[in-house]
Design a protein around this motif. Structure first.
Motif, PDB file in Angstrom:
ATOM      1  N   GLN A   1       0.818  -1.214   0.000  1.00 36.19           N
ATOM      2  CA  GLN A   1       0.000   0.000   0.000  1.00 36.19           C
ATOM      3  C   GLN A   1       0.851   1.262   0.000  1.00 36.19           C
ATOM      4  OE1 GLN A   1       0.553  -1.948   2.581  1.00 36.19           O
ATOM      5  NE2 GLN A   1      -0.183  -1.130   4.526  1.00 36.19           N
ATOM      6  N   GLU A   2       0.304   2.318  -0.566  1.00 40.68           N
ATOM      7  CA  GLU A   2       1.042   3.553  -0.788  1.00 40.68           C
ATOM      8  C   GLU A   2       1.530   4.196   0.500  1.00 40.68           C
ATOM      9  OE1 GLU A   2       3.072   6.132  -3.046  1.00 40.68           O
ATOM     10  OE2 GLU A   2       1.888   4.440  -3.807  1.00 40.68           O
ATOM     11  N   VAL A   3       0.772   4.048   1.600  1.00 43.10           N
ATOM     12  CA  VAL A   3       1.175   4.674   2.860  1.00 43.10           C
ATOM     13  C   VAL A   3       2.507   4.103   3.355  1.00 43.10           C
ATOM     14  CG1 VAL A   3      -0.052   3.040   4.372  1.00 43.10           C
ATOM     15  CG2 VAL A   3       0.344   5.397   5.148  1.00 43.10           C
ATOM     16  N   ALA A   4       2.780   2.850   3.041  1.00 37.66           N
ATOM     17  CA  ALA A   4       4.072   2.249   3.386  1.00 37.66           C
ATOM     18  C   ALA A   4       5.132   2.607   2.359  1.00 37.66           C
ATOM     19  CB  ALA A   4       3.939   0.731   3.487  1.00 37.66           C
ATOM     20  N   LEU A   5       4.750   2.603   1.094  1.00 39.71           N
ATOM     21  CA  LEU A   5       5.717   2.856   0.025  1.00 39.71           C
ATOM     22  C   LEU A   5       6.327   4.247   0.125  1.00 39.71           C
ATOM     23  CD1 LEU A   5       3.732   1.242  -2.926  1.00 39.71           C
ATOM     24  CD2 LEU A   5       5.771   0.326  -1.825  1.00 39.71           C
ATOM     25  N   ASN A   6       5.544   5.232   0.577  1.00 41.54           N
ATOM     26  CA  ASN A   6       6.058   6.593   0.712  1.00 41.54           C
ATOM     27  C   ASN A   6       7.280   6.634   1.620  1.00 41.54           C
ATOM     28  OD1 ASN A   6       4.368   8.043  -0.978  1.00 41.54           O
ATOM     29  ND2 ASN A   6       2.805   8.343   0.595  1.00 41.54           N
ATOM     30  N   ASP A   7       7.225   5.904   2.739  1.00 39.86           N
ATOM     31  CA  ASP A   7       8.343   5.891   3.678  1.00 39.86           C
ATOM     32  C   ASP A   7       9.480   4.989   3.202  1.00 39.86           C
ATOM     33  OD1 ASP A   7       7.178   7.664   5.455  1.00 39.86           O
ATOM     34  OD2 ASP A   7       6.130   6.092   6.556  1.00 39.86           O
ATOM     35  N   VAL A   8       9.128   3.910   2.541  1.00 38.18           N
ATOM     36  CA  VAL A   8      10.150   2.965   2.085  1.00 38.18           C
ATOM     37  C   VAL A   8      11.023   3.590   0.995  1.00 38.18           C
ATOM     38  CG1 VAL A   8      10.516   0.755   0.923  1.00 38.18           C
ATOM     39  CG2 VAL A   8       8.847   0.930   2.764  1.00 38.18           C
ATOM     40  N   ARG A   9      10.454   4.474   0.207  1.00 33.80           N
ATOM     41  CA  ARG A   9      11.259   5.173  -0.809  1.00 33.80           C
ATOM     42  C   ARG A   9      12.434   5.893  -0.157  1.00 33.80           C
ATOM     43  NH1 ARG A   9       5.894   6.207  -2.745  1.00 33.80           N
ATOM     44  NH2 ARG A   9       5.540   5.223  -4.775  1.00 33.80           N
TER      45      ARG A   9
ATOM     46  N   LYS B   1      -1.677  -5.118  -4.102  1.00 35.56           N
ATOM     47  CA  LYS B   1      -0.651  -6.054  -4.566  1.00 35.56           C
ATOM     48  C   LYS B   1       0.149  -5.406  -5.688  1.00 35.56           C
ATOM     49  CE  LYS B   1       0.018 -10.936  -5.792  1.00 35.56           C
ATOM     50  NZ  LYS B   1      -0.650 -12.222  -6.082  1.00 35.56           N
ATOM     51  N   GLY B   2       1.430  -5.666  -5.685  1.00 36.47           N
ATOM     52  CA  GLY B   2       2.277  -5.175  -6.767  1.00 36.47           C
ATOM     53  C   GLY B   2       2.882  -3.808  -6.530  1.00 36.47           C
ATOM     54  N   GLY B   3       2.497  -3.148  -5.423  1.00 41.80           N
ATOM     55  CA  GLY B   3       3.025  -1.806  -5.167  1.00 41.80           C
ATOM     56  C   GLY B   3       4.526  -1.800  -4.955  1.00 41.80           C
ATOM     57  N   GLY B   4       5.044  -2.823  -4.279  1.00 46.19           N
ATOM     58  CA  GLY B   4       6.482  -2.900  -4.041  1.00 46.19           C
ATOM     59  C   GLY B   4       7.259  -3.073  -5.322  1.00 46.19           C
ATOM     60  N   ARG B   5       6.752  -3.922  -6.202  1.00 42.02           N
ATOM     61  CA  ARG B   5       7.421  -4.138  -7.494  1.00 42.02           C
ATOM     62  C   ARG B   5       7.421  -2.848  -8.324  1.00 42.02           C
ATOM     63  NH1 ARG B   5       8.433  -8.471 -10.955  1.00 42.02           N
ATOM     64  NH2 ARG B   5       7.359  -9.944  -9.606  1.00 42.02           N
ATOM     65  N   GLN B   6       6.258  -2.177  -8.382  1.00 46.60           N
ATOM     66  CA  GLN B   6       6.157  -0.949  -9.168  1.00 46.60           C
ATOM     67  C   GLN B   6       7.078   0.139  -8.611  1.00 46.60           C
ATOM     68  OE1 GLN B   6       1.961  -0.032  -9.115  1.00 46.60           O
ATOM     69  NE2 GLN B   6       1.414  -1.956 -10.120  1.00 46.60           N
ATOM     70  N   MET B   7       7.112   0.253  -7.283  1.00 47.53           N
ATOM     71  CA  MET B   7       7.980   1.246  -6.658  1.00 47.53           C
ATOM     72  C   MET B   7       9.451   0.957  -6.953  1.00 47.53           C
ATOM     73  SD  MET B   7      10.121   1.647  -3.767  1.00 47.53           S
ATOM     74  CE  MET B   7       9.574   0.429  -2.584  1.00 47.53           C
ATOM     75  N   ALA B   8       9.840  -0.322  -6.852  1.00 42.81           N
ATOM     76  CA  ALA B   8      11.223  -0.706  -7.135  1.00 42.81           C
ATOM     77  C   ALA B   8      11.593  -0.364  -8.577  1.00 42.81           C
ATOM     78  CB  ALA B   8      11.414  -2.197  -6.869  1.00 42.81           C
ATOM     79  N   GLU B   9      10.722  -0.692  -9.501  1.00 40.12           N
ATOM     80  CA  GLU B   9      10.991  -0.406 -10.911  1.00 40.12           C
ATOM     81  C   GLU B   9      11.103   1.097 -11.153  1.00 40.12           C
ATOM     82  OE1 GLU B   9       7.802  -2.328 -12.935  1.00 40.12           O
ATOM     83  OE2 GLU B   9       8.695  -4.343 -12.792  1.00 40.12           O
ATOM     84  N   ALA B  10      10.219   1.878 -10.501  1.00 42.02           N
ATOM     85  CA  ALA B  10      10.231   3.331 -10.694  1.00 42.02           C
ATOM     86  C   ALA B  10      11.508   3.960 -10.159  1.00 42.02           C
ATOM     87  CB  ALA B  10       9.010   3.957 -10.018  1.00 42.02           C
ATOM     88  N   MET B  11      12.085   3.371  -9.102  1.00 37.88           N
ATOM     89  CA  MET B  11      13.275   3.934  -8.486  1.00 37.88           C
ATOM     90  C   MET B  11      14.558   3.233  -8.939  1.00 37.88           C
ATOM     91  SD  MET B  11      12.139   4.996  -4.626  1.00 37.88           S
ATOM     92  CE  MET B  11      13.533   6.144  -4.527  1.00 37.88           C
ATOM     93  N   GLY B  12      14.419   2.346  -9.916  1.00 36.90           N
ATOM     94  CA  GLY B  12      15.591   1.672 -10.453  1.00 36.90           C
ATOM     95  C   GLY B  12      16.217   0.681  -9.499  1.00 36.90           C
ATOM     96  N   ALA B  13      15.396   0.097  -8.618  1.00 36.82           N
ATOM     97  CA  ALA B  13      15.899  -0.863  -7.633  1.00 36.82           C
ATOM     98  C   ALA B  13      15.498  -2.281  -8.041  1.00 36.82           C
ATOM     99  CB  ALA B  13      15.337  -0.548  -6.250  1.00 36.82           C
ATOM    100  N   PRO B  14      16.351  -3.283  -7.789  1.00 39.55           N
ATOM    101  CA  PRO B  14      15.974  -4.664  -8.096  1.00 39.55           C
ATOM    102  C   PRO B  14      14.777  -5.103  -7.250  1.00 39.55           C
ATOM    103  CG  PRO B  14      18.333  -4.467  -7.658  1.00 39.55           C
ATOM    104  CD  PRO B  14      17.711  -3.181  -7.230  1.00 39.55           C
ATOM    105  N   PHE B  15      13.962  -5.985  -7.790  1.00 44.93           N
ATOM    106  CA  PHE B  15      12.834  -6.555  -7.041  1.00 44.93           C
ATOM    107  C   PHE B  15      13.141  -8.017  -6.749  1.00 44.93           C
ATOM    108  CE2 PHE B  15       8.589  -8.565  -6.749  1.00 44.93           C
ATOM    109  CZ  PHE B  15       8.097  -7.835  -5.670  1.00 44.93           C
TER     110      PHE B  15
END
Length: 300
Positions: free
Chosen positions: A196-204, A241-255
């Motif tokens: 979920q986006e609320v977690a992804l914001n901090d994980v970035r 589902k899939g938010g972590g993968r999308q975030m990783a791809e957007a930031m150039g990080a391996p999934f």
């Protein structure tokens, strides 16, 4: 722990002595002989560890500790020599997850180092081993926390390890920064998030933390990714589902992979047995074991 002799007379109150045999020889500017000695001891002990992996997250409650514990155990199951150090000073959960509450580390015969606690071949150290009671609150400022983290690395006889997995507290504050600096330039990171986006914001922010410190990011794990109903086998996306993968791809990080929601993970952690040991054939265990294999491939 034993301390060596102090600096020689010619370099008292100074650093960087050139006298052969002086403990402060080669010290950094402003570094005392004792500080220099501890740094050298830490480097010596860490020199026997091939891979140092910080498990991080910018957000609490994403299952970072359970991921760290199970990845460390999965690596050990695959035949690697593995250590697990819990540097979550204010909320150490590793002793509970491994059923090691009340255990105290032993001291070497020479009384110059602590021995990590052994769990199924996994070498474990945690601030939780030092507390009299599980309910004791650790009320320390940054300098004290950094000192304890350094002690875990310098005064623990880890021996030879293929992997040292470090369970960091959430965020990008004192503890992750201290660990990264103590472990050196070869430290690497695994970032845990939920979809979920609320977690992804901090994980970035954790990914940015790795970039700013020039720390190699091994990849992102998406935890709590989908739930398979045990009655109808329908997949329910409790936290999207899939938010972590999308975030990783957007930031150039391996999934690295996705780990589903499974009550077995909670029950295993509460019972003191990692899910990869308690339910090795479950889907969640297979996902964690595959991520461990990905880490081996990336660090080969």
């Amino acid at each position: 722990m034993k301390q060596s002799d102090s600096a020689c007379g010619s370099c008292a109150d100074k650093s960087g002595c050139s006298e052969k045999g002086c403990p402060s020889a080669g010290a950094r500017p402003g570094e005392s002989a004792e500080q220099h000695e501890r740094r050298m001891l830490m480097q010596q002990r860490l020199g026997h560890i091939r891979n140092k992996i910080l498990v991080m997250s910018g957000k609490g409650g994403v299952g970072k500790s359970s991921t760290a514990v199970n990845l460390a155990m999965a690596l050990a199951q695959q035949g690697h020599a593995v250590g697990l150090v819990d540097v979550d000073i204010h909320g150490p959960s590793v002793p509970k997850m491994l059923g090691l509450e009340g255990v105290r580390p032993k001291i070497t015969e020479a009384e110059d180092a602590m021995l990590p606690v052994n769990y199924e071949g996994l070498k474990v150290m945690s601030i939780g081993f030092m507390l009299e009671k599980d309910t004791d609150a650790v009320i320390w400022r940054g300098a004290m926390k950094a000192g304890v983290i350094q002690q875990f690395l310098a005064d623990v006889e880890w021996g030879y390890l293929d992997y040292l997995v470090v369970d960091c507290p959430p965020g990008t504050g004192d503890e992750p920064l201290s660990v990264a600096q103590f472990l050196g330039t070869d430290a690497q990171a695994v970032i845990v998030t939920t979809p979920q986006e609320v977690a992804l914001n901090d994980v970035r922010k954790s990914i940015t933390f790795c970039h700013q410190l020039k720390m190699n990011l091994l990849g992102v794990v998406e935890n709590m990714s989908g739930f398979v109903c045990p009655h109808c086998n329908e997949v329910i996306d409790l936290f999207k589902k899939g938010g972590g993968r999308q975030m990783a791809e957007a930031m150039g990080a391996p999934f690295l992979g996705a780990v589903p929601v499974d009550p077995d993970m909670v029950n295993a952690g509460d019972s003191g047995k990692p899910v990869v040991l308690a339910h090795p054939e479950s889907e969640i265990s297979k996902a964690l074991q595959q991520i461990a294999r990905e880490l081996v491939d990336k660090t080969a």
